[in-house]
Design a protein around this motif. Structure first.
Motif, PDB file in Angstrom:
ATOM      1  N   ARG A 307       0.856  -1.188   0.000  1.00 31.60           N
ATOM      2  CA  ARG A 307       0.000   0.000   0.000  1.00 31.60           C
ATOM      3  C   ARG A 307       0.891   1.237   0.000  1.00 31.60           C
ATOM      4  N   LEU A 308       0.580   2.194  -0.874  1.00 26.89           N
ATOM      5  CA  LEU A 308       1.309   3.453  -0.944  1.00 26.89           C
ATOM      6  C   LEU A 308       0.486   4.538  -0.263  1.00 26.89           C
ATOM      7  N   ASP A 309       1.047   5.149   0.794  1.00 30.66           N
ATOM      8  CA  ASP A 309       0.367   6.201   1.545  1.00 30.66           C
ATOM      9  C   ASP A 309       0.910   7.599   1.254  1.00 30.66           C
ATOM     10  N   ALA A 310       1.997   7.694   0.482  1.00 30.37           N
ATOM     11  CA  ALA A 310       2.701   8.970   0.328  1.00 30.37           C
ATOM     12  C   ALA A 310       1.848  10.047  -0.333  1.00 30.37           C
ATOM     13  N   LEU A 311       0.832   9.670  -1.104  1.00 26.37           N
ATOM     14  CA  LEU A 311       0.001  10.639  -1.821  1.00 26.37           C
ATOM     15  C   LEU A 311      -1.331  10.879  -1.126  1.00 26.37           C
ATOM     16  N   GLU A 312      -1.448  10.432   0.107  1.00 28.23           N
ATOM     17  CA  GLU A 312      -2.701  10.573   0.846  1.00 28.23           C
ATOM     18  C   GLU A 312      -3.107  12.038   0.942  1.00 28.23           C
ATOM     19  N   GLY A 313      -4.390  12.304   0.734  1.00 28.33           N
ATOM     20  CA  GLY A 313      -4.911  13.663   0.742  1.00 28.33           C
ATOM     21  C   GLY A 313      -5.227  14.181  -0.642  1.00 28.33           C
ATOM     22  N   LEU A 314      -4.772  13.473  -1.681  1.00 28.80           N
ATOM     23  CA  LEU A 314      -5.055  13.863  -3.057  1.00 28.80           C
ATOM     24  C   LEU A 314      -6.178  13.017  -3.627  1.00 28.80           C
ATOM     25  N   SER A 315      -6.810  13.519  -4.676  1.00 24.54           N
ATOM     26  CA  SER A 315      -7.698  12.699  -5.498  1.00 24.54           C
ATOM     27  C   SER A 315      -6.838  12.061  -6.581  1.00 24.54           C
ATOM     28  N   LEU A 316      -6.807  10.748  -6.612  1.00 22.54           N
ATOM     29  CA  LEU A 316      -6.004  10.028  -7.587  1.00 22.54           C
ATOM     30  C   LEU A 316      -6.887   9.384  -8.646  1.00 22.54           C
ATOM     31  N   THR A 317      -6.359   9.306  -9.854  1.00 21.94           N
ATOM     32  CA  THR A 317      -7.063   8.609 -10.928  1.00 21.94           C
ATOM     33  C   THR A 317      -6.813   7.110 -10.810  1.00 21.94           C
ATOM     34  N   ALA A 318      -7.414   6.363 -11.702  1.00 15.73           N
ATOM     35  CA  ALA A 318      -7.071   4.945 -11.805  1.00 15.73           C
ATOM     36  C   ALA A 318      -5.613   4.817 -12.213  1.00 15.73           C
ATOM     37  N   PRO A 319      -4.877   3.847 -11.660  1.00 13.70           N
ATOM     38  CA  PRO A 319      -3.491   3.631 -12.072  1.00 13.70           C
ATOM     39  C   PRO A 319      -3.429   2.932 -13.425  1.00 13.70           C
ATOM     40  N   ARG A 320      -2.293   3.122 -14.109  1.00 18.86           N
ATOM     41  CA  ARG A 320      -2.063   2.471 -15.393  1.00 18.86           C
ATOM     42  C   ARG A 320      -0.669   1.842 -15.396  1.00 18.86           C
ATOM     43  N   ARG A 321      -0.543   0.692 -16.052  1.00 19.60           N
ATOM     44  CA  ARG A 321       0.782   0.090 -16.235  1.00 19.60           C
ATOM     45  C   ARG A 321       1.578   0.895 -17.252  1.00 19.60           C
ATOM     46  N   TYR A 322       2.848   1.144 -16.937  1.00 23.18           N
ATOM     47  CA  TYR A 322       3.761   1.799 -17.871  1.00 23.18           C
ATOM     48  C   TYR A 322       5.127   1.170 -17.690  1.00 23.18           C
ATOM     49  N   ARG A 323       5.612   0.534 -18.758  1.00 24.05           N
ATOM     50  CA  ARG A 323       6.860  -0.209 -18.683  1.00 24.05           C
ATOM     51  C   ARG A 323       6.797  -1.201 -17.523  1.00 24.05           C
ATOM     52  N   PHE A 351       2.680  19.182 -14.377  1.00 25.68           N
ATOM     53  CA  PHE A 351       2.245  19.744 -15.655  1.00 25.68           C
ATOM     54  C   PHE A 351       1.773  21.192 -15.455  1.00 25.68           C
ATOM     55  N   ASP A 352       2.685  22.096 -15.269  1.00 29.30           N
ATOM     56  CA  ASP A 352       2.368  23.534 -15.204  1.00 29.30           C
ATOM     57  C   ASP A 352       1.261  23.845 -14.207  1.00 29.30           C
ATOM     58  N   ASN A 353       1.276  23.160 -13.071  1.00 29.70           N
ATOM     59  CA  ASN A 353       0.270  23.371 -12.029  1.00 29.70           C
ATOM     60  C   ASN A 353      -1.157  23.119 -12.507  1.00 29.70           C
ATOM     61  N   SER A 354      -1.310  22.347 -13.577  1.00 31.19           N
ATOM     62  CA  SER A 354      -2.639  21.999 -14.063  1.00 31.19           C
ATOM     63  C   SER A 354      -3.184  20.823 -13.256  1.00 31.19           C
ATOM     64  N   ARG A 355      -4.468  20.845 -12.962  1.00 28.58           N
ATOM     65  CA  ARG A 355      -5.099  19.744 -12.250  1.00 28.58           C
ATOM     66  C   ARG A 355      -5.311  18.571 -13.193  1.00 28.58           C
ATOM     67  N   LEU A 356      -5.134  17.376 -12.660  1.00 31.72           N
ATOM     68  CA  LEU A 356      -5.348  16.154 -13.438  1.00 31.72           C
ATOM     69  C   LEU A 356      -6.460  15.362 -12.777  1.00 31.72           C
ATOM     70  N   SER A 357      -7.498  15.035 -13.536  1.00 36.91           N
ATOM     71  CA  SER A 357      -8.634  14.327 -12.941  1.00 36.91           C
ATOM     72  C   SER A 357      -9.039  13.080 -13.705  1.00 36.91           C
ATOM     73  N   VAL A 358      -8.405  12.815 -14.852  1.00 37.58           N
ATOM     74  CA  VAL A 358      -8.710  11.587 -15.594  1.00 37.58           C
ATOM     75  C   VAL A 358      -7.429  10.793 -15.780  1.00 37.58           C
ATOM     76  N   ALA A 359      -7.585   9.495 -15.850  1.00 39.28           N
ATOM     77  CA  ALA A 359      -6.430   8.603 -15.935  1.00 39.28           C
ATOM     78  C   ALA A 359      -5.661   8.829 -17.226  1.00 39.28           C
ATOM     79  N   PRO A 360      -4.331   8.787 -17.166  1.00 37.57           N
ATOM     80  CA  PRO A 360      -3.533   8.869 -18.392  1.00 37.57           C
ATOM     81  C   PRO A 360      -3.743   7.634 -19.253  1.00 37.57           C
ATOM     82  N   ARG A 361      -3.449   7.781 -20.526  1.00 39.44           N
ATOM     83  CA  ARG A 361      -3.505   6.654 -21.455  1.00 39.44           C
ATOM     84  C   ARG A 361      -2.087   6.278 -21.862  1.00 39.44           C
ATOM     85  N   VAL A 362      -1.818   4.998 -21.970  1.00 39.36           N
ATOM     86  CA  VAL A 362      -0.499   4.523 -22.349  1.00 39.36           C
ATOM     87  C   VAL A 362      -0.558   3.986 -23.769  1.00 39.36           C
TER      88      VAL A 362
END
Length: 384
Positions: A307-323, A351-362
């Motif tokens: 379990r990763l707790d380091a980002l607790e307090g943020l809204s996270l998207t779905a994770p994606r596999r990359y490499r 990314f230039d202080n832009s908010r990210l709310s959707v999962a990235p695509r690989v």
């Protein structure tokens, strides 16, 4: 509909007040977490960047999609465009006269979008021309599913519409009850062979026959508990993840479950309040929860891997596999790289202080990211 929106607004206000006293919170911090040992910044190459020209309001789910070496993306103002995945050159652009709230679903039949005024629109994938528009019963807040001669959408009032891909004609409609109070938003339907898997705001997951809408099975991922409507919210807003003969689903204020796709039998469950999303690989199921934590469970039995707790307090998207790792986007505007073996936070990129709310695509070695300001980028991480 207006009364329901008022109930949701009330829930968000109550949730904000509860945040200070240890209760559940739907409102997430936007500041970067205070990391004891900040990870490094990866060497990122930006291959191209384009603007869709419109910011994404809260509650809209506008995700880029990939097909046939093209990237398809939509803006909330009705802009839809296709770009060459390698160069970013625009192939076509379509300006619809309606706010887009759920996008983009792609398949051989076309590019499908859901709108705020209860429409489903299908565009030609090569030209962007409108093939058809079909009215449904409520707004569509998640990308439609396109395939097997069908366009399937989930509507905000608990409906599932299966439309003929050629004509837009309604094939069938399935309805599920909507609780008095629920989160704004819903998951996308997921097509499987001859069927579709859909999650609902009452904590139930259903597999429906694609031909006629008959229920193949239903499973209770979570059961509402508590005295108040707020406590009893168990929305399945994360898209189900299907792999092989298994489907994985998670509920807000509920649990994550591994379920047999053939008959809906629940193989295992874990008590996790799922809000960001779910993904799966050959070994594990990866889940982001309402607190901004990322979990890895053994997909066979649900045993905890890390379990990763380091980002607790943020809204996270779905994770994606990359490499050989995972990437997950956060509401603070950072894209995060996580080690697959131990769940360590290895790198972060802003990314230039832009908010990210959707999962990235690989897309092979590249990552496609759409931020809340409507900026679409293709990047890759330089190999060390």
């Amino acid at each position: 509909m207006k009364a329901r929106n008022l109930r949701i607004l009330f829930a968000l206000m109550v949730a904000g007040m509860l945040a200070g006293c240890g209760g559940p919170s739907l409102i997430k911090a936007e500041d970067p977490p205070a990391l004891e040992t900040p990870p490094g910044e990866p060497a990122v190459t930006e291959h191209w960047s384009v603007s869709l020209g419109a910011a994404t309001p809260p509650g809209y789910r506008l995700e880029p999609a990939l097909m046939d070496e093209r990237v398809f993306a939509a803006g909330a103002d009705g802009t839809v465009a296709a770009y060459d995945a390698a160069s970013g050159e625009r192939r076509w652009r379509q300006d619809l006269d309606v706010a887009i709230t759920g996008a983009v679903g792609v398949g051989e039949a076309g590019v499908a979008l859901g709108t705020a005024n209860a429409e489903v629109v299908l565009l030609d994938p090569d030209s962007g021309a409108v093939r058809w528009r079909q009215r449904v019963s409520s707004e569509v807040l998640a990308p439609p599913a396109v395939g097997q001669g069908s366009v399937v959408v989930r509507t905000g009032d608990g409906g599932v519409f299966a439309l003929e891909a050629d004509t837009g004609e309604q094939r069938w409609l399935y309805r599920s009850g909507v609780p008095a109070l629920s989160l704004r938003g819903h998951g996308s339907p997921v097509l499987v062979n001859g069927g579709v898997v859909v999650g609902f705001d009452n904590g139930r997951l259903a597999a429906l026959e694609l031909g006629n809408g008959d229920v193949a099975w239903e499973a209770s991922v979570a059961v509402p508990e508590g005295r108040s409507d707020l406590e009893r919210m168990v929305d399945l807003d994360a898209d189900p993840a299907v792999a092989g003969g298994d489907v994985f689903a998670g509920a807000y204020q509920g649990r994550v479950a591994g379920i047999a796709l053939a008959n809906g039998q629940i193989a295992w469950t874990r008590e996790v309040s799922v809000l960001g999303g779910i993904s799966v690989d050959d070994s594990n199921v990866y889940v982001t929860d309402e607190r901004g934590r990322l979990w890895a469970f053994d997909r066979r039995n649900g045993a905890s891997v890390w379990r990763l707790d380091a980002l607790e307090g943020l809204s996270l998207t779905a994770p994606r596999r990359y490499r050989d790792g995972l990437i997950v986007a956060g509401s603070d505007g950072y894209l995060n790289w996580i080690g697959l073996r131990d769940g360590a936070l290895e790198a972060r990129y802003a990314f230039d202080n832009s908010r990210l709310s959707v999962a990235p695509r690989v897309d092979g070695e590249r990552i496609v990211v759409l931020d809340r300001r409507g900026q679409l980028r293709s990047i890759s991480v330089n190999q060390q």
